[in-house]
Design a protein around this motif. Structure first.
Motif, PDB file in Angstrom:
ATOM      1  N   THR A  60       4.692  -2.203  -2.207  1.00 31.73           N
ATOM      2  CA  THR A  60       5.642  -3.198  -1.719  1.00 31.73           C
ATOM      3  C   THR A  60       5.089  -4.588  -2.018  1.00 31.73           C
ATOM      4  O   THR A  60       3.899  -4.736  -2.328  1.00 31.73           O
ATOM      5  CB  THR A  60       5.854  -3.077  -0.193  1.00 31.73           C
ATOM      6  N   SER A  61       5.948  -5.577  -1.893  1.00 28.93           N
ATOM      7  CA  SER A  61       5.481  -6.946  -2.087  1.00 28.93           C
ATOM      8  C   SER A  61       4.399  -7.284  -1.054  1.00 28.93           C
ATOM      9  O   SER A  61       3.440  -7.989  -1.378  1.00 28.93           O
ATOM     10  CB  SER A  61       6.652  -7.930  -2.003  1.00 28.93           C
ATOM     11  N   GLU A  62       4.515  -6.752   0.148  1.00 29.66           N
ATOM     12  CA  GLU A  62       3.511  -7.005   1.183  1.00 29.66           C
ATOM     13  C   GLU A  62       2.152  -6.436   0.778  1.00 29.66           C
ATOM     14  O   GLU A  62       1.121  -7.074   0.989  1.00 29.66           O
ATOM     15  CB  GLU A  62       3.946  -6.409   2.531  1.00 29.66           C
ATOM     16  N   ASN A  63       2.147  -5.224   0.187  1.00 29.16           N
ATOM     17  CA  ASN A  63       0.889  -4.628  -0.287  1.00 29.16           C
ATOM     18  C   ASN A  63       0.236  -5.509  -1.342  1.00 29.16           C
ATOM     19  O   ASN A  63      -0.986  -5.694  -1.331  1.00 29.16           O
ATOM     20  CB  ASN A  63       1.115  -3.248  -0.904  1.00 29.16           C
ATOM     21  N   ILE A  64       1.047  -6.004  -2.258  1.00 27.73           N
ATOM     22  CA  ILE A  64       0.522  -6.859  -3.324  1.00 27.73           C
ATOM     23  C   ILE A  64      -0.075  -8.127  -2.736  1.00 27.73           C
ATOM     24  O   ILE A  64      -1.198  -8.515  -3.063  1.00 27.73           O
ATOM     25  CB  ILE A  64       1.625  -7.197  -4.355  1.00 27.73           C
ATOM     26  N   LEU A  65       0.652  -8.766  -1.835  1.00 25.28           N
ATOM     27  CA  LEU A  65       0.185 -10.018  -1.239  1.00 25.28           C
ATOM     28  C   LEU A  65      -1.102  -9.830  -0.438  1.00 25.28           C
ATOM     29  O   LEU A  65      -1.929 -10.740  -0.369  1.00 25.28           O
ATOM     30  CB  LEU A  65       1.281 -10.626  -0.368  1.00 25.28           C
ATOM     31  N   LYS A  66      -1.305  -8.658   0.148  1.00 23.52           N
ATOM     32  CA  LYS A  66      -2.546  -8.388   0.888  1.00 23.52           C
ATOM     33  C   LYS A  66      -3.747  -8.291  -0.053  1.00 23.52           C
ATOM     34  O   LYS A  66      -4.865  -8.617   0.336  1.00 23.52           O
ATOM     35  CB  LYS A  66      -2.423  -7.082   1.678  1.00 23.52           C
ATOM     36  N   LYS A  67      -3.531  -7.833  -1.276  1.00 26.54           N
ATOM     37  CA  LYS A  67      -4.628  -7.644  -2.231  1.00 26.54           C
ATOM     38  C   LYS A  67      -4.960  -8.894  -3.030  1.00 26.54           C
ATOM     39  O   LYS A  67      -6.090  -9.085  -3.448  1.00 26.54           O
ATOM     40  CB  LYS A  67      -4.283  -6.518  -3.219  1.00 26.54           C
ATOM     41  N   VAL A  68      -3.968  -9.739  -3.257  1.00 21.55           N
ATOM     42  CA  VAL A  68      -4.145 -10.927  -4.091  1.00 21.55           C
ATOM     43  C   VAL A  68      -4.753 -12.040  -3.247  1.00 21.55           C
ATOM     44  O   VAL A  68      -4.339 -12.276  -2.126  1.00 21.55           O
ATOM     45  CB  VAL A  68      -2.796 -11.356  -4.704  1.00 21.55           C
ATOM     46  N   ASP A  69      -5.741 -12.721  -3.811  1.00 20.92           N
ATOM     47  CA  ASP A  69      -6.485 -13.735  -3.063  1.00 20.92           C
ATOM     48  C   ASP A  69      -5.754 -15.053  -2.864  1.00 20.92           C
ATOM     49  O   ASP A  69      -6.114 -15.834  -2.016  1.00 20.92           O
ATOM     50  CB  ASP A  69      -7.815 -14.016  -3.764  1.00 20.92           C
ATOM     51  N   SER A  70      -4.740 -15.320  -3.682  1.00 23.76           N
ATOM     52  CA  SER A  70      -4.042 -16.597  -3.576  1.00 23.76           C
ATOM     53  C   SER A  70      -2.565 -16.396  -3.913  1.00 23.76           C
ATOM     54  O   SER A  70      -2.139 -15.306  -4.258  1.00 23.76           O
ATOM     55  CB  SER A  70      -4.658 -17.617  -4.528  1.00 23.76           C
ATOM     56  N   TYR A  71      -1.803 -17.465  -3.821  1.00 24.80           N
ATOM     57  CA  TYR A  71      -0.395 -17.406  -4.199  1.00 24.80           C
ATOM     58  C   TYR A  71      -0.187 -17.896  -5.630  1.00 24.80           C
ATOM     59  O   TYR A  71       0.918 -18.033  -6.089  1.00 24.80           O
ATOM     60  CB  TYR A  71       0.469 -18.214  -3.222  1.00 24.80           C
ATOM     61  N   SER A  72      -1.282 -18.138  -6.315  1.00 24.72           N
ATOM     62  CA  SER A  72      -1.218 -18.576  -7.702  1.00 24.72           C
ATOM     63  C   SER A  72      -1.522 -17.376  -8.604  1.00 24.72           C
ATOM     64  O   SER A  72      -2.656 -17.169  -9.023  1.00 24.72           O
ATOM     65  CB  SER A  72      -2.227 -19.691  -7.941  1.00 24.72           C
ATOM     66  N   PHE A  73      -0.504 -16.551  -8.833  1.00 25.04           N
ATOM     67  CA  PHE A  73      -0.678 -15.366  -9.659  1.00 25.04           C
ATOM     68  C   PHE A  73       0.631 -15.034 -10.352  1.00 25.04           C
ATOM     69  O   PHE A  73       1.663 -15.615 -10.061  1.00 25.04           O
ATOM     70  CB  PHE A  73      -1.159 -14.162  -8.829  1.00 25.04           C
ATOM     71  N   SER A  74       0.555 -14.111 -11.287  1.00 24.40           N
ATOM     72  CA  SER A  74       1.770 -13.636 -11.944  1.00 24.40           C
ATOM     73  C   SER A  74       1.773 -12.116 -11.917  1.00 24.40           C
ATOM     74  O   SER A  74       0.738 -11.483 -11.711  1.00 24.40           O
ATOM     75  CB  SER A  74       1.878 -14.162 -13.374  1.00 24.40           C
ATOM     76  N   VAL A  75       2.948 -11.556 -12.132  1.00 24.57           N
ATOM     77  CA  VAL A  75       3.136 -10.110 -12.092  1.00 24.57           C
ATOM     78  C   VAL A  75       3.708  -9.667 -13.430  1.00 24.57           C
ATOM     79  O   VAL A  75       4.663 -10.258 -13.925  1.00 24.57           O
ATOM     80  CB  VAL A  75       4.108  -9.711 -10.951  1.00 24.57           C
ATOM     81  N   SER A  76       3.116  -8.625 -14.004  1.00 23.47           N
ATOM     82  CA  SER A  76       3.678  -7.953 -15.177  1.00 23.47           C
ATOM     83  C   SER A  76       4.085  -6.572 -14.703  1.00 23.47           C
ATOM     84  O   SER A  76       3.235  -5.787 -14.285  1.00 23.47           O
ATOM     85  CB  SER A  76       2.650  -7.857 -16.302  1.00 23.47           C
ATOM     86  N   PHE A  77       5.371  -6.273 -14.767  1.00 21.08           N
ATOM     87  CA  PHE A  77       5.914  -5.047 -14.191  1.00 21.08           C
ATOM     88  C   PHE A  77       6.504  -4.148 -15.267  1.00 21.08           C
ATOM     89  O   PHE A  77       7.228  -4.604 -16.142  1.00 21.08           O
ATOM     90  CB  PHE A  77       6.999  -5.389 -13.160  1.00 21.08           C
ATOM     91  N   CYS A  78       6.214  -2.855 -15.157  1.00 22.79           N
ATOM     92  CA  CYS A  78       6.841  -1.846 -15.995  1.00 22.79           C
ATOM     93  C   CYS A  78       7.202  -0.686 -15.083  1.00 22.79           C
ATOM     94  O   CYS A  78       6.335  -0.112 -14.430  1.00 22.79           O
ATOM     95  CB  CYS A  78       5.886  -1.393 -17.094  1.00 22.79           C
ATOM     96  N   GLY A  79       8.487  -0.383 -15.009  1.00 20.78           N
ATOM     97  CA  GLY A  79       8.925   0.703 -14.148  1.00 20.78           C
ATOM     98  C   GLY A  79      10.426   0.644 -13.933  1.00 20.78           C
ATOM     99  O   GLY A  79      11.121  -0.138 -14.588  1.00 20.78           O
ATOM    100  N   PRO A  80      10.918   1.454 -12.999  1.00 20.93           N
ATOM    101  CA  PRO A  80      12.350   1.492 -12.731  1.00 20.93           C
ATOM    102  C   PRO A  80      12.903   0.124 -12.321  1.00 20.93           C
ATOM    103  O   PRO A  80      12.255  -0.620 -11.576  1.00 20.93           O
ATOM    104  CB  PRO A  80      12.480   2.503 -11.602  1.00 20.93           C
ATOM    105  N   GLU A  81      14.093  -0.171 -12.807  1.00 22.41           N
ATOM    106  CA  GLU A  81      14.687  -1.492 -12.592  1.00 22.41           C
ATOM    107  C   GLU A  81      14.846  -1.842 -11.109  1.00 22.41           C
ATOM    108  O   GLU A  81      14.511  -2.953 -10.690  1.00 22.41           O
ATOM    109  CB  GLU A  81      16.043  -1.562 -13.301  1.00 22.41           C
ATOM    110  N   GLY A  82      15.353  -0.909 -10.312  1.00 21.25           N
ATOM    111  CA  GLY A  82      15.549  -1.183  -8.886  1.00 21.25           C
ATOM    112  C   GLY A  82      14.248  -1.466  -8.169  1.00 21.25           C
ATOM    113  O   GLY A  82      14.169  -2.359  -7.318  1.00 21.25           O
TER     114      GLY A  82
END
Length: 109
Positions: A60-82
């Motif tokens: 989830t977005s919450e899981n990602i935000l817990k792992k990332v040290d700052s709000y200055s990041f980018s996401v590269s996503f590959c997977g189902p559209e929804g």
């Protein structure tokens, strides 16, 4: 994914940290897990997170935000559209600029 990891392995850029979230139903479906782990042994700036849904784990977005040290990041996503849209909306609601979410241009079936 693998070609990107091999490219990063040869890259001379100074990379601070990458979180690699690999989502599967179970570990048996993590087809490239062994190869990924071998590649990552040489790249301590990448942290692998194996997300197994049969163990009740969901990315989830919450899981990602817990792992990332700052709000200055980018996401590269590959997977189902929804799935990607849900992550993007959740991350944008928490301050990630839309231009910082990148996704593959093909649709998975």
């Amino acid at each position: 994914l693998l070609s990107r990891l091999y490219w990063l392995q040869k890259s001379t850029k100074n990379i601070e940290k990458i979180h690699l979230f690999y989502c599967v139903n179970n570990e048996k479906e993590a087809f490239f897990s062994s190869e990924i782990k071998i590649i990552l042994r040489k790249m301590d700036f990448i942290e692998l997170h194996l997300i197994e849904s049969d163990k009740g784990c969901r990315l989830t977005s919450e899981n990602i935000l817990k792992k990332v040290d700052s709000y200055s990041f980018s996401v590269s996503f590959c997977g189902p559209e929804g799935f990607g849209m849900n992550l993007k909306q959740g991350l944008m609601a928490n301050g990630l600029p839309e231009a910082s979410f990148h996704k593959e241009i093909f649709k998975m079936r």
